[in-house]
Design an enzyme around this catalytic site. Sequence first.
Site, mmCIF file in Angstrom:
data_model
loop_
_atom_site.group_PDB
_atom_site.id
_atom_site.type_symbol
_atom_site.label_atom_id
_atom_site.label_comp_id
_atom_site.label_asym_id
_atom_site.label_seq_id
_atom_site.Cartn_x
_atom_site.Cartn_y
_atom_site.Cartn_z
ATOM 1 C CG ASP A 33 -11.355 -4.929 1.944
ATOM 2 O OD1 ASP A 33 -10.373 -4.402 1.378
ATOM 3 O OD2 ASP A 33 -11.313 -5.394 3.097
ATOM 4 C CB SER A 75 -0.967 -0.008 1.174
ATOM 5 O OG SER A 75 -1.885 -1.061 0.998
ATOM 6 C CE LYS A 117 -8.617 -6.107 5.695
ATOM 7 N NZ LYS A 117 -9.088 -6.497 4.367
ATOM 8 C CB ALA A 126 -16.881 -19.244 4.297
ATOM 9 N N GLY A 184 -13.065 -13.557 5.979
ATOM 10 C CA GLY A 184 -13.310 -12.123 5.925
ATOM 11 C C GLY A 184 -13.377 -11.585 4.502
ATOM 12 C CB THR A 201 -14.890 -25.501 7.468
ATOM 13 O OG1 THR A 201 -13.489 -25.772 7.538
ATOM 14 C CG2 THR A 201 -15.564 -25.927 8.755
ATOM 15 C CE1 TYR A 257 -2.623 -7.666 -1.546
ATOM 16 C CE2 TYR A 257 -0.373 -7.293 -2.274
ATOM 17 C CZ TYR A 257 -1.339 -7.224 -1.294
ATOM 18 O OH TYR A 257 -1.017 -6.700 -0.070
HETATM 19 P P1 ATR Z 1 -9.556 -13.864 5.282
HETATM 20 O O1 ATR Z 1 -10.103 -13.014 6.364
HETATM 21 O O2 ATR Z 1 -8.303 -13.326 4.635
HETATM 22 O O3 ATR Z 1 -10.550 -14.247 4.254
HETATM 23 P P2 ATR Z 1 -9.799 -16.215 6.910
HETATM 24 O O4 ATR Z 1 -10.934 -15.616 7.619
HETATM 25 O O5 ATR Z 1 -8.756 -16.928 7.674
HETATM 26 O O6 ATR Z 1 -9.020 -15.183 5.998
HETATM 27 O O7 ATR Z 1 -10.435 -17.201 5.811
HETATM 28 C C1 ATR Z 1 -9.660 -18.060 5.155
HETATM 29 C C2 ATR Z 1 -10.536 -18.836 4.180
HETATM 30 O O8 ATR Z 1 -9.645 -19.677 3.468
HETATM 31 C C3 ATR Z 1 -11.535 -19.745 4.865
HETATM 32 O O9 ATR Z 1 -12.672 -19.847 4.057
HETATM 33 C C4 ATR Z 1 -10.788 -21.069 4.900
HETATM 34 O O10 ATR Z 1 -11.607 -22.220 4.921
HETATM 35 P P3 ATR Z 1 -12.134 -22.848 6.296
HETATM 36 O O11 ATR Z 1 -13.382 -22.097 6.636
HETATM 37 O O12 ATR Z 1 -12.353 -24.255 5.964
HETATM 38 O O13 ATR Z 1 -11.044 -22.644 7.301
HETATM 39 C C5 ATR Z 1 -10.077 -21.026 3.600
HETATM 40 N N1 ATR Z 1 -8.942 -21.925 3.601
HETATM 41 C C6 ATR Z 1 -7.845 -21.828 4.353
HETATM 42 N N2 ATR Z 1 -6.994 -22.824 4.068
HETATM 43 C C7 ATR Z 1 -7.596 -23.580 3.114
HETATM 44 C C8 ATR Z 1 -7.216 -24.751 2.378
HETATM 45 N N3 ATR Z 1 -6.025 -25.332 2.582
HETATM 46 N N4 ATR Z 1 -8.059 -25.225 1.465
HETATM 47 C C9 ATR Z 1 -9.233 -24.633 1.242
HETATM 48 N N5 ATR Z 1 -9.666 -23.519 1.893
HETATM 49 C C10 ATR Z 1 -8.844 -23.003 2.816
#
Ligand code: ATR
Length: 485
Positions: free
Chosen positions: A325, A240, A287, A352, A354, A376, A442
């Site tokens: 965002d 940024s 955030k 699913a 943030g 999940t 990115y």
């Molecule tokens: P952010 O706020 O950046 O979106 P987050 O809240 O940690 O980060 O969300 C990460 C997302 O990546 C979640 O949807 C997570 O899936 P889970 O709900 O099952 O944890 C997903 N994610 C993380 N590692 C993953 C993996 N190896 N394969 C598939 N999805 C993954």
Amino acid sequence: MAGLCLSLTEATIEENLRLIKKNKPFVDLCELRIDYLKEEEHGALPLFPEQAGLPVILTLRGRDQGGLFEGDGRDFDRICTRALRGNYSYVDIDSTLDAPETENLCGKRGITIIRSVHDFTGIPENCGELLRRLPKHSGEIPKIACMIATTADLFRLRRIGAESGHSRQIIIGMGDFGIPTRLLPDRFGSMLSYSTAGTAAAAPGHLPPEKMTNLFRFREIDPETKLFGIIGNPVLHSKSPEIHNPGLKAAGLNAVYIPFPVDDPELFFTRIRDLGGRGFSITVPHKVRTAGTLARRDKAVDAIGSCNTAVWNDRDREWIGYNTDAAGFYGPLKGYADVHGRKIQGAAVIGAGGAARAVVYALRQAEIETCVVNRTEENAEKLAAEFGIPWAGLNGEGKELVHRYSDLIVQTTSVGMTPDTEGDPWPDFRFSGDELVYECIYTPKYTTFLSRAKESGCDVITGDRMLRCQAEEQFILFTGKRLNT
Ligand code: ATR
């Protein structure tokens, strides 16, 4: 205005002179760290200031203060008094060292002593008192450099600097949390900041002088400079500043945008006004927490449950939280749809967390039919329920669902991000080649997932476009002007 000093930590005079030549446009003075020099170079020390063509600080830092020198006060005096036949402007003497001959010589020759304390463990208990009593004789410049590891430390160090009563002093916060003290020395009561351009950083947190000057506008900062930045933990990798600083410059604004590693956002927003803070980007992991703590928020913050921008409102004297965002995600999508005349009716969001929440919010605002698929299932179900949309896991059912909503597929997980660039959130998902695929990561620009999409013939939107667009929205909130670089 505070000066910028180049710390020279090369093993030879020749190599140090080469660094000076390269960095002269960016610095005001240099510090020759003779504890890093090979001993056979010591004979050339008296000539160095003339060769440098800049005011020079002579420093022989002891091991207990973070340097390489192992001798005692007598060794120090022997090396320094020989070197001081040359035209040095300052000598840095560790407060723990007894160096009567060097002090004497400095008195006679009008060389200023910097009396220094380094603490690599934290801010010393009695730091304020220590700083006040540091100068042994009048005219000395006291210097305190200590490791800081929290937001509370940063503001504590500022108070210590403000209350010392010294008209000239050097105050430095070492480590990542201390970066703001290096970029804004005036605001921490410090007359000097140090930088390193060579192979060994002279202290934790040193930045190259060119970056301090060109990117962080070091030499343009004055008491009127408006302060913007980004808070997060970690945050120093953020791109940024490379977007906002050139934008501020191009807009002709006396303003700067710097990274603040922060572990306590509430404390940060309470105290940063003392430094003149006016607007901040907020990144991981603050955030959600910030969305819950700022009293005034726009409706996107409440709907997404996450705040990525805070702007000081002068009239009401309070911070207002925004979320750019969602708009940052939608901008490139709308741009694509307009250029290609393509109407996006259905979208599938992978993830699913943030980022997914902001994306789903933006898609629903644009009245695009949306579904969510996630590793999940409970998390997918929870997000889907909030927005009243269908959901599935990353399985056969998920594939069927995505194929029904597949004008657009948005990848919102962090899987595939640097440094784990091999990662793919859904390796057995196959693209038909007709989908538009939008990646929120990115770094790298092309993740494994996005590269697969491209190879299958899909049109793609890269995450750097979203980063840029959310920054454009922030820039308007910060300055009232368009980002024009
Ligand atoms: P952010 O706020 O950046 O979106 P987050 O809240 O940690 O980060 O969300 C990460 C997302 O990546 C979640 O949807 C997570 O899936 P889970 O709900 O099952 O944890 C997903 N994610 C993380 N590692 C993953 C993996 N190896 N394969 C598939 N999805 C993954």
